[in-house]
Design a protein around this motif. Structure first.
Motif, short mmCIF file in Angstrom:
data_model
loop_
_atom_site.label_atom_id
_atom_site.label_comp_id
_atom_site.label_asym_id
_atom_site.label_seq_id
_atom_site.Cartn_x
_atom_site.Cartn_y
_atom_site.Cartn_z
N ILE A 73 0.83 -1.20 0.00
CA ILE A 73 0.00 0.00 0.00
C ILE A 73 0.87 1.25 0.00
CG2 ILE A 73 -1.58 1.35 1.41
CD1 ILE A 73 -3.01 -1.19 2.15
N ARG A 74 1.93 1.26 0.80
CA ARG A 74 2.77 2.45 0.89
C ARG A 74 3.57 2.62 -0.39
NH1 ARG A 74 5.76 3.60 6.39
NH2 ARG A 74 5.53 5.68 5.51
N ARG A 75 3.48 3.80 -0.95
CA ARG A 75 4.12 4.07 -2.24
C ARG A 75 5.61 4.38 -2.05
NH1 ARG A 75 -0.95 6.47 -2.32
NH2 ARG A 75 -2.31 5.70 -3.98
N PRO A 76 6.39 4.27 -3.14
CA PRO A 76 7.83 4.60 -3.04
C PRO A 76 8.04 6.04 -2.62
CG PRO A 76 7.34 3.44 -5.09
CD PRO A 76 6.02 3.78 -4.48
N HIS A 77 9.11 6.27 -1.90
CA HIS A 77 9.46 7.61 -1.45
C HIS A 77 10.36 8.27 -2.48
CE1 HIS A 77 10.83 10.89 1.11
NE2 HIS A 77 9.92 10.52 2.00
N PRO A 78 10.15 9.55 -2.78
CA PRO A 78 11.02 10.21 -3.78
C PRO A 78 12.44 10.34 -3.29
CG PRO A 78 9.58 11.81 -2.71
CD PRO A 78 9.11 10.46 -2.26
N GLU A 79 13.37 10.34 -4.24
CA GLU A 79 14.78 10.52 -3.91
C GLU A 79 15.11 11.99 -3.61
OE1 GLU A 79 17.37 8.24 -3.93
OE2 GLU A 79 16.03 6.54 -4.22
N SER A 80 14.34 12.91 -4.17
CA SER A 80 14.55 14.33 -3.91
C SER A 80 13.23 15.08 -4.08
CB SER A 80 15.61 14.91 -4.86
OG SER A 80 15.17 14.87 -6.19
N VAL A 81 13.15 16.19 -3.39
CA VAL A 81 11.98 17.08 -3.46
C VAL A 81 12.47 18.45 -3.90
CG1 VAL A 81 10.11 18.17 -2.16
CG2 VAL A 81 10.75 15.80 -1.68
N GLU A 82 11.91 18.95 -4.97
CA GLU A 82 12.32 20.25 -5.50
C GLU A 82 11.16 21.23 -5.37
OE1 GLU A 82 13.68 19.77 -9.48
OE2 GLU A 82 15.22 18.29 -8.96
N VAL A 83 11.44 22.36 -4.73
CA VAL A 83 10.45 23.43 -4.56
C VAL A 83 10.78 24.51 -5.58
CG1 VAL A 83 9.41 25.07 -2.96
CG2 VAL A 83 10.23 22.86 -2.12
N ARG A 84 9.95 24.63 -6.60
CA ARG A 84 10.18 25.59 -7.67
C ARG A 84 9.09 26.64 -7.70
NH1 ARG A 84 12.06 22.07 -12.98
NH2 ARG A 84 13.80 20.90 -12.01
N GLU A 85 9.31 27.64 -8.53
CA GLU A 85 8.31 28.68 -8.70
C GLU A 85 7.03 28.12 -9.29
OE1 GLU A 85 8.25 31.83 -7.93
OE2 GLU A 85 10.31 32.15 -7.23
N GLU A 86 7.17 27.19 -10.24
CA GLU A 86 6.00 26.69 -10.95
C GLU A 86 5.30 25.53 -10.26
OE1 GLU A 86 9.73 24.96 -12.94
OE2 GLU A 86 9.08 26.82 -11.99
N GLY A 87 5.94 24.92 -9.26
CA GLY A 87 5.29 23.82 -8.57
C GLY A 87 6.25 22.95 -7.79
N LEU A 88 5.71 21.84 -7.30
CA LEU A 88 6.47 20.88 -6.51
C LEU A 88 6.88 19.72 -7.41
CD1 LEU A 88 7.36 20.15 -3.56
CD2 LEU A 88 5.23 18.84 -3.40
N PHE A 89 8.19 19.40 -7.39
CA PHE A 89 8.72 18.31 -8.21
C PHE A 89 9.20 17.19 -7.28
CE2 PHE A 89 8.52 21.41 -11.42
CZ PHE A 89 8.67 20.80 -12.65
N LEU A 90 8.77 15.97 -7.58
CA LEU A 90 9.20 14.80 -6.84
C LEU A 90 9.94 13.87 -7.80
CD1 LEU A 90 5.89 14.05 -4.90
CD2 LEU A 90 7.79 15.50 -4.18
N ARG A 91 11.19 13.56 -7.51
CA ARG A 91 11.99 12.71 -8.39
C ARG A 91 12.24 11.36 -7.71
NH1 ARG A 91 13.56 15.41 -12.74
NH2 ARG A 91 13.60 17.71 -12.67
N PHE A 92 11.93 10.29 -8.44
CA PHE A 92 12.04 8.94 -7.93
C PHE A 92 13.19 8.20 -8.61
CE2 PHE A 92 7.75 10.39 -7.43
CZ PHE A 92 7.36 9.96 -6.18
N ALA A 93 13.57 7.08 -8.03
CA ALA A 93 14.68 6.31 -8.58
C ALA A 93 14.24 5.46 -9.77
CB ALA A 93 15.28 5.41 -7.50
N LYS A 94 13.03 4.88 -9.72
CA LYS A 94 12.62 3.93 -10.76
C LYS A 94 11.27 4.27 -11.37
CE LYS A 94 15.15 0.09 -8.63
NZ LYS A 94 15.04 -1.30 -8.09
#
Length: 229
Positions: A73-94
């Motif tokens: 049930i628990r989803r993968p956790h992002p490798e990094s979180v980017e806070v940008r002017e245009e929005g929130l970016f979540l980057r994953f490994a796979k």
């Protein structure tokens, strides 16, 4: 743009998922052994007098569903979180990255325990659990469970700042007695007004009950003079 490294949180989530899978596999193997033993004994010339092993196998199967559900049930956790002017970016490994504009309310609520002390406090860099809604199967509907990620207090403060700039307001209250941290919701001005009105109405309805309890307690509680006698 500010980039926050959450690779440690991702590794911890992956390790927890593997541990749950191993525990579920052990329980399922044990339950299967008990069930097979019961079947073999039932087919033997001397069948068991009761169904203890069968009942125990069913209970172990039910118990195995807990770690198994936690693993999937628990989803993968992002490798990094980017806070940008245009929005929130979540980057994953796979998996492909996820981008959510601030106007689309990327965060609905968060559990902030930075004020806690002792064993209830989260590890450093994981002080705030942020819940991000994801699209469901039907267009326009959210998924049953939001994505939960752990971020640092600095990352959450910057996310909250961007959310406020997008027009959302924060509403904070205690999560529960068992989780004494702060639950922070991001609401529109109209939702915030409705929430405050409901809280005021609930407080007004509860006031007579508190007065009634206080008056009944003062009538039944003996005075100092009575106790001294």
């Amino acid at each position: 743009m500010t980039r926050y490294d959450t690779a440690a949180q991702a590794r911890l989530r992956t390790g927890s998922r593997r541990l749950n899978l191993v525990l579920a596999a052990i329980l399922i193997a044990g339950a299967t052994y008990l069930l097979a033993s019961y079947i073999v004994l039932s087919l033997s010339p001397y069948p068991p007098l009761n169904a203890f092993e069968l009942v125990l196998a069913i209970l172990v199967y039910c118990l195995a569903a807990i770690p198994l559900s936690q693993a999937f049930i628990r989803r993968p956790h992002p490798e990094s979180v980017e806070v940008r002017e245009e929005g929130l970016f979540l980057r994953f490994a796979k998996r492909p990255p996820v981008r959510i504009a601030w106007e689309d309310r990327p965060v609905t609520l968060a559990y902030d325990d930075r004020e806690l002390r002792g064993i209830h406090r989260r590890p450093e860099g994981m002080e705030v659990a942020v819940y991000i809604p994801l699209p469901g199967r039907d267009q326009g509907s959210p998924a049953f469970r939001p994505m939960e990620i752990e971020v640092s207090g600095d990352a959450f403060d910057e996310i909250a700042k961007r959310m406020k700039q997008a027009g959302f307001r924060t509403f904070s209250e205690r999560w529960s007695r068992r989780r004494p941290g702060q639950m922070v919701e991001f609401l529109t001005p109209k939702e915030l007004q409705d929430r405050q009105e409901r809280r005021e109405l609930a407080s007004a309805l509860d006031e007579p009950r508190r007065r009634s309890r206080a008056s009944s307690g003062s009538r039944t509680r003996p005075s100092r003079e009575d106790r001294s006698k």
